[in-house]
Design a protein around this motif. Structure first.
Motif, PDB file in Angstrom:
ATOM      1  N   TRP A   1       0.869  -1.181   0.000  1.00  0.00           N
ATOM      2  CA  TRP A   1       0.000   0.000   0.000  1.00  0.00           C
ATOM      3  C   TRP A   1       0.905   1.230   0.000  1.00  0.00           C
ATOM      4  CZ3 TRP A   1       0.777  -2.803   4.504  1.00  0.00           C
ATOM      5  CH2 TRP A   1       1.197  -2.094   5.633  1.00  0.00           C
TER       6      TRP A   1
ATOM      7  N   ASP B   1       2.159   4.841   1.459  1.00  0.00           N
ATOM      8  CA  ASP B   1       2.248   5.686   2.655  1.00  0.00           C
ATOM      9  C   ASP B   1       3.574   6.438   2.573  1.00  0.00           C
ATOM     10  OD1 ASP B   1       2.478   6.879   5.110  1.00  0.00           O
ATOM     11  OD2 ASP B   1       2.053   5.094   6.294  1.00  0.00           O
TER      12      ASP B   1
ATOM     13  N   TYR C   1      -1.041  -5.801   5.503  1.00  0.00           N
ATOM     14  CA  TYR C   1      -1.874  -5.239   4.432  1.00  0.00           C
ATOM     15  C   TYR C   1      -3.351  -5.356   4.804  1.00  0.00           C
ATOM     16  CZ  TYR C   1      -4.863  -5.722   0.330  1.00  0.00           C
ATOM     17  OH  TYR C   1      -5.916  -5.635  -0.542  1.00  0.00           O
TER      18      TYR C   1
ATOM     19  N   THR D   1      -4.073  -2.945   7.864  1.00  0.00           N
ATOM     20  CA  THR D   1      -4.000  -1.518   7.567  1.00  0.00           C
ATOM     21  C   THR D   1      -5.092  -1.072   6.611  1.00  0.00           C
ATOM     22  OG1 THR D   1      -1.603  -1.540   7.948  1.00  0.00           O
ATOM     23  CG2 THR D   1      -2.506   0.309   6.679  1.00  0.00           C
ATOM     24  N   ASN D   2      -5.326  -1.844   5.566  1.00  0.00           N
ATOM     25  CA  ASN D   2      -6.264  -1.407   4.544  1.00  0.00           C
ATOM     26  C   ASN D   2      -7.720  -1.585   4.955  1.00  0.00           C
ATOM     27  OD1 ASN D   2      -4.891  -0.561   1.780  1.00  0.00           O
ATOM     28  ND2 ASN D   2      -3.599  -2.082   2.766  1.00  0.00           N
ATOM     29  N   SER D   3      -8.023  -2.614   5.732  1.00  0.00           N
ATOM     30  CA  SER D   3      -9.403  -2.765   6.197  1.00  0.00           C
ATOM     31  C   SER D   3      -9.766  -1.625   7.145  1.00  0.00           C
ATOM     32  CB  SER D   3      -9.602  -4.124   6.879  1.00  0.00           C
ATOM     33  OG  SER D   3      -8.716  -4.297   7.970  1.00  0.00           O
TER      34      SER D   3
ATOM     35  N   TRP E   1      -8.298   1.349   7.207  1.00  0.00           N
ATOM     36  CA  TRP E   1      -8.282   2.556   6.387  1.00  0.00           C
ATOM     37  C   TRP E   1      -9.626   2.765   5.683  1.00  0.00           C
ATOM     38  CZ3 TRP E   1      -5.871   6.948   5.676  1.00  0.00           C
ATOM     39  CH2 TRP E   1      -5.911   7.609   4.445  1.00  0.00           C
ATOM     40  N   LEU E   2     -10.178   1.713   5.113  1.00  0.00           N
ATOM     41  CA  LEU E   2     -11.460   1.805   4.426  1.00  0.00           C
ATOM     42  C   LEU E   2     -12.583   2.164   5.395  1.00  0.00           C
ATOM     43  CD1 LEU E   2     -11.159  -1.258   2.006  1.00  0.00           C
ATOM     44  CD2 LEU E   2     -11.019   1.171   1.396  1.00  0.00           C
TER      45      LEU E   2
ATOM     46  N   THR F   1      -1.600   7.627  10.116  1.00  0.00           N
ATOM     47  CA  THR F   1      -2.927   7.802   9.531  1.00  0.00           C
ATOM     48  C   THR F   1      -3.334   9.272   9.428  1.00  0.00           C
ATOM     49  OG1 THR F   1      -3.651   5.627  10.299  1.00  0.00           O
ATOM     50  CG2 THR F   1      -5.368   7.224   9.775  1.00  0.00           C
TER      51      THR F   1
ATOM     52  N   LEU G   1     -11.029  -7.836   0.544  1.00  0.00           N
ATOM     53  CA  LEU G   1     -10.404  -6.558   0.198  1.00  0.00           C
ATOM     54  C   LEU G   1     -10.260  -6.411  -1.316  1.00  0.00           C
ATOM     55  CD1 LEU G   1      -7.703  -6.299   3.007  1.00  0.00           C
ATOM     56  CD2 LEU G   1      -9.727  -4.846   2.728  1.00  0.00           C
TER      57      LEU G   1
ATOM     58  N   ASP H   1      -8.094  -4.972  -3.373  1.00  0.00           N
ATOM     59  CA  ASP H   1      -6.788  -5.089  -4.034  1.00  0.00           C
ATOM     60  C   ASP H   1      -6.079  -6.399  -3.707  1.00  0.00           C
ATOM     61  OD1 ASP H   1      -7.098  -2.609  -5.202  1.00  0.00           O
ATOM     62  OD2 ASP H   1      -6.115  -1.560  -3.563  1.00  0.00           O
TER      63      ASP H   1
END
Length: 312
Positions: free
Chosen positions: A29, A31, A54, A57-59, A61-62, A87, A267, A269
């Motif tokens: 991702w 950053d 991943y 962090t991405n879950s 973030w969404l 963040t 997710l 991606d």
């Protein structure tokens, strides 16, 4: 809890930051701020670790972006045990900052982060009214607040949030990542209940270990104990339902918990990042992710549509 154990818990901040930096460098991702928090090259990490971070962090973030969108950014985010998380800066780069973003951690971690922010122009240039800090125990710059507190002491935590200008009348999201499990269930439940009682519109995102009573979980506990990291709250992390019930039982209107294997597979991606590194043992990745979970709880008295956070 002993000082040596507190020091060991704080060391997990380094572990998480280094693993995130490695994953970002590999392209899991984006950053652009993490390299200022964690400079230099990072020793290679196993693909299972990077995929796990991943998913984590991405879950989150969404979910954060969904919360901010629902509230039109007229809201607050409180990150307990924030460590060297970036963040706030990532949200700022997308013009999605809330009216107040508060980070809380141990004093040593806060001092380290303030020194890092002070030394890096790309970090402190994003903060309004920034000046060199004489008091390194806290930082208050516009919408950003970084304070030190022992979160096991609810009175101290509440006082530090007040010093940060916390507003109980606006929607507020609390975020904890592998934080509550280091406290006794009595201490962590007190925080969860306090939030439910104080805020009429709130969300709570908790990323944590799960299934701590099976063989794999017991090995995790033993390995961390060898590093003097005692999981004082492991008894509360036995099942997905138990994680949901701990919120419902103290006043939250709804809660949903899902293991990270299920979250990872949903997710957008996922297929893209699976091309970054070959994975030798897919079963190990699944077993590892099935022992972490994402729990989202909401309490809503207005009409912001916070129920949408339960669909992840």
């Amino acid at each position: 809890m002993s000082d040596c154990t507190d020091a060991a818990i704080q060391a997990t901040c380094n572990d998480a930051s280094v693993c995130k930096k490695y994953a970002v460098d590999k392209g899991y991702w984006m950053d652009r701020f993490i390299s200022y928090m964690v400079p230099g090259r990072i020793q290679r990490k196993q693909p299972e670790i990077s995929r796990g971070y991943y998913a984590r962090t991405n879950s989150i973030w969404l979910l954060l972006k969904r919360f901010l969108t629902r509230c039109s950014c007229t809201c607050q985010i409180v990150s307990l045990g924030a460590g060297l998380d970036t963040t706030y800066w990532r949200l700022g780069s997308e013009n999605m900052l809330p009216i107040r973003y508060i980070e809380v951690d141990f004093l040593d971690v806060v001092v380290r982060k303030i020194r890092c922010i002070s030394a890096k122009v790309p970090l402190h240039s994003c903060l309004s009214d920034f000046s060199t800090q004489d008091d390194e125990s806290c930082l208050h710059c516009g919408s950003y607040h970084l304070v030190s507190a022992d979160m096991r002491n609810l009175g101290e935590l509440e006082e530090k949030l007040k010093q940060s200008g916390i507003d109980y009348s606006v929607p507020t999201l609390f975020l904890t990542e592998c934080v509550l499990i280091y406290m006794s269930p009595e201490k962590s439940n007190a925080i969860i209940q306090w939030v439910a009682e104080k805020f009429s519109d709130a969300a709570f995102i908790n990323y944590e270990q799960i299934h701590m009573n099976d063989t794999f979980g017991q090995v995790m506990i033993s390995n961390l104990k060898a590093r003097q990291c005692l999981l004082a709250g492991a008894e509360a992390c036995t099942s997905l339902k138990a994680m949901e019930d701990r919120f419902i039982n103290v006043g939250w209107h709804n809660a949903q918990c899902q293991d990270m294997w299920s979250t990872y597979n949903g997710l957008p991606d996922k297929r893209k990042i699976e091309q970054i590194e070959m994975l030798d043992e897919a079963e190990l990745l699944q077993q590892l992710m099935e022992h972490y979970c994402l729990c989202v709880a909401i309490k809503e008295s207005s009409d912001f549509g916070l129920e949408s956070l339960l669909r992840f």
